[in-house]
Write a protein that holds these residues in place. Structure first.
Motif, PDB file in Angstrom:
ATOM      1  N   HIS A 225      -2.953   0.072   9.956  1.00  0.00           N
ATOM      2  CA  HIS A 225      -3.485  -0.408   8.681  1.00  0.00           C
ATOM      3  C   HIS A 225      -3.874  -1.881   8.765  1.00  0.00           C
ATOM      4  O   HIS A 225      -4.836  -2.304   8.102  1.00  0.00           O
ATOM      5  CB  HIS A 225      -2.480  -0.155   7.563  1.00  0.00           C
ATOM      6  CG  HIS A 225      -2.514   1.256   7.054  1.00  0.00           C
ATOM      7  ND1 HIS A 225      -3.276   1.643   5.978  1.00  0.00           N
ATOM      8  CD2 HIS A 225      -1.922   2.389   7.503  1.00  0.00           C
ATOM      9  CE1 HIS A 225      -3.136   2.943   5.767  1.00  0.00           C
ATOM     10  NE2 HIS A 225      -2.317   3.406   6.684  1.00  0.00           N
TER      11      HIS A 225
ATOM     12  N   THR B  60      -2.102  -2.056  -3.945  1.00  0.00           N
ATOM     13  CA  THR B  60      -3.269  -1.190  -3.801  1.00  0.00           C
ATOM     14  C   THR B  60      -2.903   0.252  -4.062  1.00  0.00           C
ATOM     15  O   THR B  60      -1.741   0.632  -4.040  1.00  0.00           O
ATOM     16  CB  THR B  60      -3.883  -1.302  -2.392  1.00  0.00           C
ATOM     17  OG1 THR B  60      -2.914  -0.866  -1.441  1.00  0.00           O
ATOM     18  CG2 THR B  60      -4.257  -2.739  -2.082  1.00  0.00           C
TER      19      THR B  60
ATOM     20  N   GLU C 268       0.837  -1.194   0.000  1.00  0.00           N
ATOM     21  CA  GLU C 268       0.000   0.000   0.000  1.00  0.00           C
ATOM     22  C   GLU C 268       0.876   1.249   0.000  1.00  0.00           C
ATOM     23  O   GLU C 268       1.856   1.332   0.733  1.00  0.00           O
ATOM     24  CB  GLU C 268      -0.931   0.025   1.215  1.00  0.00           C
ATOM     25  CG  GLU C 268      -1.962  -1.084   1.224  1.00  0.00           C
ATOM     26  CD  GLU C 268      -3.004  -0.878   2.297  1.00  0.00           C
ATOM     27  OE1 GLU C 268      -2.893   0.105   3.058  1.00  0.00           O
ATOM     28  OE2 GLU C 268      -3.928  -1.711   2.381  1.00  0.00           O
TER      29      GLU C 268
ATOM     30  N   LYS D  82      -3.577   5.416  -0.111  1.00  0.00           N
ATOM     31  CA  LYS D  82      -4.566   5.645   0.939  1.00  0.00           C
ATOM     32  C   LYS D  82      -3.962   6.600   1.937  1.00  0.00           C
ATOM     33  O   LYS D  82      -2.768   6.750   2.027  1.00  0.00           O
ATOM     34  CB  LYS D  82      -4.959   4.334   1.607  1.00  0.00           C
ATOM     35  CG  LYS D  82      -5.639   3.368   0.612  1.00  0.00           C
ATOM     36  CD  LYS D  82      -5.932   2.062   1.268  1.00  0.00           C
ATOM     37  CE  LYS D  82      -6.676   1.155   0.289  1.00  0.00           C
ATOM     38  NZ  LYS D  82      -5.900   0.847  -0.893  1.00  0.00           N
TER      39      LYS D  82
END
Length: 319
Positions: free
Chosen positions: A205, A309, A188, A312
């Motif tokens: 996370h 991903t 991520e 974020k």
């Protein structure tokens, strides 16, 4: 007589000098807080208010956070479309009511915006805490918890370190596969508060859970992080009693090594010890002793299952 006049003049000079120093000190008592143009850092500038009493200062400072900075390098803390529509002052508590557009800000930008506004308002005499509302609804964090009353201390992540900037990093996390019998690694790209430790970033996370299909959180839902720190290569993770909740669809080693393998991706972490409310006595479920130092073990990683991903943002709390 000459000596007398010299003494008088020297005294007047000192009085004048002390007056200047006092004036400078008074002027620097207040600050205006802005964001840099990248919206990744808080900038502090001296500010001399026109008002004197509490109510007038509240109104002046609310106007201030809506006004563009003089420097092109700075931005006002509130985006153009976000506004304070009303406020309520009750004793030492100030409540600010924002329009619905407040909810459209990204998590990282919102944290800096909120920190800048709270620091601005708590400078006002007899304003010790601030609460935020969107419409008539109390502001909540990304996990749905009400943020509540905030002070300067609400924006201190580590002792003596205030939340002032945002950074980005890639972190590797190990979640359970959908059947609960294997680990899947995902990478991520996250934005995070600069003074949060990487260990805490990883654990937050993991607790938040995956955002991609084919994975589920290995750690029981509702578990909260009490503390995490690394000393001499050992990362000590302290979770609350929620960790002891039984989630039988995820096998024991998957829970343990989701934590161990994720933290072991951080340089300097060679071993991990897990405790519950500071207690390392006992065994997790049936096999894994809490007083054991666990090392990285990739035997449970499902071969070929690695997911990447998108970016974020992490808030990190200071709740």
């Amino acid at each position: 007589m000459k000596r007398f006049l010299l003494v008088i003049m020297a005294a007047l000079f000192l009085v004048g000098l002390s007056g200047c120093l006092f004036s400078t000190e008074e002027e620097s008592r207040y600050h205006a807080y802005y964001l840099n143009k990248e919206k990744t850092k808080i900038i502090e500038e001296n500010y001399t208010p026109e008002s004197l009493d509490t109510e007038d200062l509240i109104i002046e400072f609310i106007e201030l956070i809506h006004i563009d900075a003089e420097s092109v390098e700075y931005q006002k803390p509130l985006p153009q479309h976000v506004r304070v529509v009303s406020y309520n002052y009750d004793g030492n508590q100030l409540s600010l009511y924002f329009n619905e557009a407040y909810a459209t800000m990204g998590v990282a930008e919102e944290v800096l915006c909120r920190a800048a506004i709270v620091r601005t308002m708590v400078q006002i005499p007899r304003v010790t805490c601030v609460s935020f509302y969107i419409g008539d609804t109390p502001l909540t964090d990304q996990r749905g918890n009400v943020v509540g009353l905030m002070t300067n201390e609400s924006f201190v992540e580590n002792p003596g370190e205030q939340i002032n900037s945002i950074q980005t990093a890639s972190i590797n996390l190990y979640f359970s596969n959908s059947t609960g019998d294997g680990l899947v690694m995902t990478t991520e790209e996250v934005s995070y508060i600069s003074n949060i430790s990487m260990e805490k970033l990883v654990m937050e996370h993991l607790l938040e859970g995956p955002h991609e299909e084919g994975m589920i959180a290995a750690i029981p839902s509702g578990t909260k992080l009490v503390s995490v720190a690394t000393t001499n290569g050992t990362c000590y993770v302290n979770l609350d009693e929620g960790f002891l909740n039984q989630v039988y669809e995820v096998q024991e080693p998957i829970v343990i090594y989701s934590i161990v393998d994720s933290l072991s991706e951080i340089p300097g972490v060679a071993r991990v010890q897990i405790s519950v409310n500071g207690n390392t006595a006992g065994i997790y479920r049936d096999t894994f002793a809490l007083d054991t130092l666990y090392e990285r073990n990739l035997d449970y990683v499902v071969s070929g299952e690695t997911i990447g991903t998108e970016i974020k943002e992490s808030e990190e709390p200071f709740e």
